[in-house]
Design a protein around this motif. Structure first.
Motif, PDB file in Angstrom:
ATOM      1  N   ALA A  81       0.999   8.489  -5.682  1.00 49.59           N
ATOM      2  CA  ALA A  81       0.068   7.547  -6.023  1.00 49.59           C
ATOM      3  C   ALA A  81      -0.193   6.387  -5.327  1.00 49.59           C
ATOM      4  O   ALA A  81      -0.970   5.931  -4.912  1.00 49.59           O
ATOM      5  CB  ALA A  81      -1.206   8.182  -6.810  1.00 49.59           C
ATOM      6  N   ALA A  82       1.087   6.126  -6.236  1.00 48.93           N
ATOM      7  CA  ALA A  82       0.548   4.630  -6.396  1.00 48.93           C
ATOM      8  C   ALA A  82       0.612   4.163  -5.269  1.00 48.93           C
ATOM      9  O   ALA A  82       0.361   3.015  -4.448  1.00 48.93           O
ATOM     10  CB  ALA A  82       2.035   4.105  -7.835  1.00 48.93           C
ATOM     11  N   ALA A  83       2.059   4.291  -4.173  1.00 47.49           N
ATOM     12  CA  ALA A  83       2.241   4.079  -3.206  1.00 47.49           C
ATOM     13  C   ALA A  83       0.731   3.836  -2.418  1.00 47.49           C
ATOM     14  O   ALA A  83       1.124   3.087  -1.867  1.00 47.49           O
ATOM     15  CB  ALA A  83       3.500   4.720  -2.105  1.00 47.49           C
ATOM     16  N   GLN A  84       0.219   5.243  -1.992  1.00 46.78           N
ATOM     17  CA  GLN A  84      -0.888   4.900  -1.367  1.00 46.78           C
ATOM     18  C   GLN A  84      -1.678   3.904  -2.223  1.00 46.78           C
ATOM     19  O   GLN A  84      -2.255   3.224  -1.001  1.00 46.78           O
ATOM     20  CB  GLN A  84      -1.692   6.168  -1.363  1.00 46.78           C
ATOM     21  N   ARG A  85      -1.830   3.684  -3.301  1.00 44.23           N
ATOM     22  CA  ARG A  85      -2.683   2.853  -3.929  1.00 44.23           C
ATOM     23  C   ARG A  85      -2.785   1.370  -3.009  1.00 44.23           C
ATOM     24  O   ARG A  85      -3.340   0.573  -3.126  1.00 44.23           O
ATOM     25  CB  ARG A  85      -2.917   2.405  -5.337  1.00 44.23           C
ATOM     26  N   ALA A  86      -0.902   1.060  -3.364  1.00 45.51           N
ATOM     27  CA  ALA A  86      -0.559  -0.191  -2.689  1.00 45.51           C
ATOM     28  C   ALA A  86      -0.249  -0.453  -1.154  1.00 45.51           C
ATOM     29  O   ALA A  86      -1.501  -1.627  -0.298  1.00 45.51           O
ATOM     30  CB  ALA A  86       0.701  -0.327  -2.823  1.00 45.51           C
ATOM     31  N   ILE A  87      -0.538   0.379  -0.342  1.00 45.79           N
ATOM     32  CA  ILE A  87      -0.966  -0.014   0.830  1.00 45.79           C
ATOM     33  C   ILE A  87      -2.740  -0.211   0.693  1.00 45.79           C
ATOM     34  O   ILE A  87      -2.964  -0.748   1.784  1.00 45.79           O
ATOM     35  CB  ILE A  87      -0.985   1.544   1.604  1.00 45.79           C
ATOM     36  N   GLU A  88      -3.457   0.826  -0.102  1.00 50.20           N
ATOM     37  CA  GLU A  88      -5.236   0.452  -0.096  1.00 50.20           C
ATOM     38  C   GLU A  88      -5.696  -0.850  -0.233  1.00 50.20           C
ATOM     39  O   GLU A  88      -6.176  -1.111   0.234  1.00 50.20           O
ATOM     40  CB  GLU A  88      -5.994   1.377  -0.659  1.00 50.20           C
ATOM     41  N   LEU A  89      -4.713  -1.565  -1.086  1.00 45.89           N
ATOM     42  CA  LEU A  89      -4.920  -3.129  -1.528  1.00 45.89           C
ATOM     43  C   LEU A  89      -4.394  -3.830  -0.420  1.00 45.89           C
ATOM     44  O   LEU A  89      -5.061  -5.322  -0.414  1.00 45.89           O
ATOM     45  CB  LEU A  89      -3.608  -3.298  -2.842  1.00 45.89           C
ATOM     46  N   ASP A  90      -3.444  -3.537  -0.275  1.00 51.26           N
ATOM     47  CA  ASP A  90      -2.555  -4.487   1.462  1.00 51.26           C
ATOM     48  C   ASP A  90      -2.505  -3.079   2.251  1.00 51.26           C
ATOM     49  O   ASP A  90      -0.568  -3.092   1.986  1.00 51.26           O
ATOM     50  CB  ASP A  90      -1.833  -5.695   0.244  1.00 51.26           C
ATOM     51  N   PRO A  91      -2.233  -2.781   3.427  1.00 54.27           N
ATOM     52  CA  PRO A  91      -2.154  -2.393   3.838  1.00 54.27           C
ATOM     53  C   PRO A  91      -1.362  -2.846   5.513  1.00 54.27           C
ATOM     54  O   PRO A  91      -0.980  -2.903   6.790  1.00 54.27           O
ATOM     55  CB  PRO A  91      -3.208  -1.837   4.627  1.00 54.27           C
ATOM     56  N   LEU A  92      -0.831  -4.856   4.844  1.00 52.85           N
ATOM     57  CA  LEU A  92       0.010  -5.491   5.464  1.00 52.85           C
ATOM     58  C   LEU A  92       0.851  -5.807   5.237  1.00 52.85           C
ATOM     59  O   LEU A  92       1.841  -6.182   5.169  1.00 52.85           O
ATOM     60  CB  LEU A  92      -0.569  -6.419   6.005  1.00 52.85           C
ATOM     61  N   MET A  93       1.557  -4.900   3.803  1.00 55.37           N
ATOM     62  CA  MET A  93       2.873  -5.205   2.964  1.00 55.37           C
ATOM     63  C   MET A  93       3.572  -4.365   2.989  1.00 55.37           C
ATOM     64  O   MET A  93       3.033  -2.907   3.137  1.00 55.37           O
ATOM     65  CB  MET A  93       2.349  -4.758   1.414  1.00 55.37           C
ATOM     66  N   GLY A  94       4.626  -4.143   3.542  1.00 58.19           N
ATOM     67  CA  GLY A  94       6.294  -3.678   3.845  1.00 58.19           C
ATOM     68  C   GLY A  94       6.614  -2.323   3.001  1.00 58.19           C
ATOM     69  O   GLY A  94       6.689  -1.382   3.026  1.00 58.19           O
ATOM     70  N   GLU A  95       5.647  -2.837   1.582  1.00 56.53           N
ATOM     71  CA  GLU A  95       6.859  -2.467   0.597  1.00 56.53           C
ATOM     72  C   GLU A  95       6.218  -1.065  -0.082  1.00 56.53           C
ATOM     73  O   GLU A  95       6.927  -0.137  -0.291  1.00 56.53           O
ATOM     74  CB  GLU A  95       6.630  -3.538  -0.434  1.00 56.53           C
ATOM     75  N   GLY A  96       5.318  -0.690   0.242  1.00 57.91           N
ATOM     76  CA  GLY A  96       4.083   0.418  -0.177  1.00 57.91           C
ATOM     77  C   GLY A  96       4.017   1.321   1.239  1.00 57.91           C
ATOM     78  O   GLY A  96       4.453   3.025   0.683  1.00 57.91           O
ATOM     79  N   TYR A  97       4.628   1.220   2.059  1.00 58.00           N
ATOM     80  CA  TYR A  97       4.966   2.069   3.155  1.00 58.00           C
ATOM     81  C   TYR A  97       5.863   2.495   2.696  1.00 58.00           C
ATOM     82  O   TYR A  97       6.742   3.759   3.197  1.00 58.00           O
ATOM     83  CB  TYR A  97       4.600   1.786   4.635  1.00 58.00           C
ATOM     84  N   THR A  98       6.956   1.793   2.947  1.00 58.91           N
ATOM     85  CA  THR A  98       8.450   1.768   1.920  1.00 58.91           C
ATOM     86  C   THR A  98       8.487   2.979   1.426  1.00 58.91           C
ATOM     87  O   THR A  98       9.105   4.068   1.365  1.00 58.91           O
ATOM     88  CB  THR A  98       9.663   0.893   1.921  1.00 58.91           C
ATOM     89  N   SER A  99       7.619   2.926  -0.304  1.00 58.11           N
ATOM     90  CA  SER A  99       8.115   3.610  -1.376  1.00 58.11           C
ATOM     91  C   SER A  99       6.957   4.735  -1.590  1.00 58.11           C
ATOM     92  O   SER A  99       7.297   6.024  -1.234  1.00 58.11           O
ATOM     93  CB  SER A  99       7.116   2.794  -2.352  1.00 58.11           C
ATOM     94  N   LEU A 100       6.217   4.609   0.136  1.00 62.80           N
ATOM     95  CA  LEU A 100       5.284   6.162   0.188  1.00 62.80           C
ATOM     96  C   LEU A 100       5.981   7.337   1.028  1.00 62.80           C
ATOM     97  O   LEU A 100       6.480   8.590   1.339  1.00 62.80           O
ATOM     98  CB  LEU A 100       4.026   5.584   0.741  1.00 62.80           C
ATOM     99  N   GLY A 101       7.376   6.350   2.287  1.00 71.10           N
ATOM    100  CA  GLY A 101       8.178   7.163   2.911  1.00 71.10           C
ATOM    101  C   GLY A 101       8.907   7.937   2.100  1.00 71.10           C
ATOM    102  O   GLY A 101       9.711   9.010   2.230  1.00 71.10           O
ATOM    103  N   ILE A 102       9.114   6.779   1.310  1.00 72.75           N
ATOM    104  CA  ILE A 102      10.689   7.428   0.007  1.00 72.75           C
ATOM    105  C   ILE A 102      10.054   8.931  -0.674  1.00 72.75           C
ATOM    106  O   ILE A 102      11.009  10.019  -0.968  1.00 72.75           O
ATOM    107  CB  ILE A 102      11.182   6.624  -0.159  1.00 72.75           C
ATOM    108  N   VAL A 103       8.701   9.642  -1.360  1.00 67.45           N
ATOM    109  CA  VAL A 103       7.919  10.540  -1.870  1.00 67.45           C
ATOM    110  C   VAL A 103       8.352  11.128  -0.030  1.00 67.45           C
ATOM    111  O   VAL A 103       8.749  12.487  -0.970  1.00 67.45           O
ATOM    112  CB  VAL A 103       6.286   9.635  -2.393  1.00 67.45           C
ATOM    113  N   LEU A 104       8.172  11.053   1.147  1.00 69.94           N
ATOM    114  CA  LEU A 104       7.481  12.129   1.606  1.00 69.94           C
ATOM    115  C   LEU A 104       8.833  12.794   1.807  1.00 69.94           C
ATOM    116  O   LEU A 104       8.788  14.291   2.468  1.00 69.94           O
ATOM    117  CB  LEU A 104       6.606  11.738   3.072  1.00 69.94           C
TER     118      LEU A 104
END
Length: 465
Positions: free
Chosen positions: A222-245
């Motif tokens: 949920a935190a990773a998805q919120r990071a992506i929602e707030l800034d879809p051009l920030m790589g860190e959010g996608y990396t965090s989400l990929g780790i959980v997935l």
């Protein structure tokens, strides 16, 4: 890529080829213990700013390096370093860029500002260093990338830096403390995307190294998805989400897509390459995994965690000698870190070097101040009864300690009891134990690979072919 502190919004530009390429390593600024987080944060922010300067090969070191460091030891010809100290109600920052080939100081500047305005100091420092580097390289534009503002709240920024400082300790206590600081940062600025990415990373590591993955991994997602929602051009959010997935959800295709996007958005983010390398190793694409982990190592040569997973990738390829060599270097590099000693013990055990494995594991226990008496039992068993007695004693100790079913299964494989091993692996799957993700490629379970039950289990986990 979002600059820590979020000072501006940079538009997409066309890259301009530099005529004078430059390599630069950035290390944490020295600071008093209670300001260590700020010293690390200054280095991290500089890295984020300079990562997009065309013609500059920049890398970040998470740890300080020796004063006599050379270009060969840190992988760059130039070094950016500095210091931070308090002076009354002000913070004083001094920074310099040194040519490691001849020891010459190329740039030097000092900054002073209110102690509660680290954000302002960081902005001026980043701007000045960027201008110097642009002059040195001849670059006039950034690489093709885009920034969006993250926070202008100085205290939210401080809390984020404190969180990353504790996260980088890579201990359960460190992750828990980091989580507290990321929460405070978000309370101060609910739109701070980097703080949400930090929260996701803290939850994910608590889920991996802790006892309640089913409870914390959904929070990481949920935190990773919120990071992506707030800034879809920030790589860190996608990396965090990929780790959980990949680590918990076992959604391999979705995980790879997120990890690849993280790399694409922030190609100088060592953790993005690191996480993608782990994914590639888990699904059996080991040649690609080695290339990706090499890129992560190039960007952060002194990272202990990256070196451990570099060793694991070699282990997954059944290249045990290479894995043991890398882990041995990690042990020598950080004599006070227990984790590389535990990893080394596992690999030595797999190689049949049981006495050395006991020594390595015992050293880790001593570092953590834990009871080492079980190691005496293992030594006695090995001395008196050989391999089988040693393995049975190890099994008894693991069962008494409530070890994961994947660990018990590994010992049963060594005891040539495949039925018992499969029973434990099925139970590990039901409980969604963390190490289930290693089943496809780990040589630990090689003896089970032709067993139809094992193949059926891999299919249930959903590993790609």
């Amino acid at each position: 890529v979002v600059a820590a502190g979020g000072f501006f919004i940079a538009q997409r530009r066309n890259a301009v080829t530099s005529t004078k390429p430059m390599s630069l390593a950035i290390v944490p600024f020295t600071a008093p213990p209670d300001q260590a987080y700020a010293g690390e944060g200054l280095a991290d922010s500089l890295f984020r700013t300079l990562a997009n300067v065309d013609g500059l090969n920049v890398r970040s070191h998470k740890t300080a390096i020796a004063q006599n460091a050379t270009a060969a030891t840190i992988g760059a010809e130039h070094l950016l370093r500095g210091s931070l100290r308090a002076e009354g109600a002000n913070s004083i920052v001094v920074a310099e860029i040194v040519d490691l080939c001849n020891g010459r100081q190329l740039w030097h500047r000092g900054y002073s500002g209110a102690a509660d305005d680290l954000l302002g100091i960081e902005r001026r420092l980043s701007s000045d260093v960027e201008q110097f580097v642009r002059r040195a390289t001849g670059a006039t534009e950034t690489r093709s990338t885009e920034h969006r503002a993250t926070t202008v709240d100085a205290e939210a920024y401080r809390e984020y830096l404190r969180g990353r400082h504790h996260w980088n300790k890579f201990t359960i206590a460190g992750f828990e403390t980091a989580l507290e600081h990321f929460r405070k940062s978000i309370d101060l600025d609910p739109t701070y995307a980097l703080a949400y990415a930090g929260m996701a990373d803290a939850y994910a590591m608590l889920g991996y190294h802790g006892d309640a993955p089913a409870e914390v991994m959904p929070k990481a997602r949920a935190a990773a998805q919120r990071a992506i929602e707030l800034d879809p051009l920030m790589g860190e959010g996608y990396t965090s989400l990929g780790i959980v997935l990949m680590m918990h959800d076992w959604k391999w295709a979705e995980g790879e897509a997120a990890l690849r996007k993280g790399v694409a958005l922030n190609p100088r983010y060592a953790s993005a390459h690191h996480a993608y390398a782990v994914y590639l190793g888990l699904v059996g694409r080991s040649d690609e995994a080695l290339r990706e982990i090499a890129r992560a190592t190039e960007l952060d040569p002194l990272s202990l965690v990256i070196s451990l997973d570099q060793a694991w990738i070699h282990y997954s390829r059944d290249e045990i000698d290479q894995a043991i060599e890398i882990l041995g270097k990690a042990v020598r590099y950080d004599a006070n870190a227990p984790l590389p000693r535990y990893e080394l013990a596992w690999d030595l055990d797999h190689a049949g070097r049981y006495a050395e494995a006991i020594d390595s594991y015992e050293a880790g226990l001593r570092i953590e101040g834990k009871d080492t008496s079980p190691m005496t039992l293992l030594r006695n068993a090995l001395r008196d009864g050989g391999e089988t007695a040693y393995l049975r004693q190890r099994l008894a100790l693991a069962e008494a300690a409530g070890a994961p079913h994947t660990t018990l299964a590994a010992i049963f494989v060594q005891l040539h009891d495949n039925d018992a091993a499969m029973e434990h692996l099925e139970r590990a799957y039901e409980l969604r134990e963390r190490d289930v993700m290693y089943l496809k490629t780990s040589p630990t379970y090689a003896a089970l690979r032709k067993d139809p039950r094992f193949q059926a289990l891999l299919q249930k986990i959903g590993f790609p072919n």
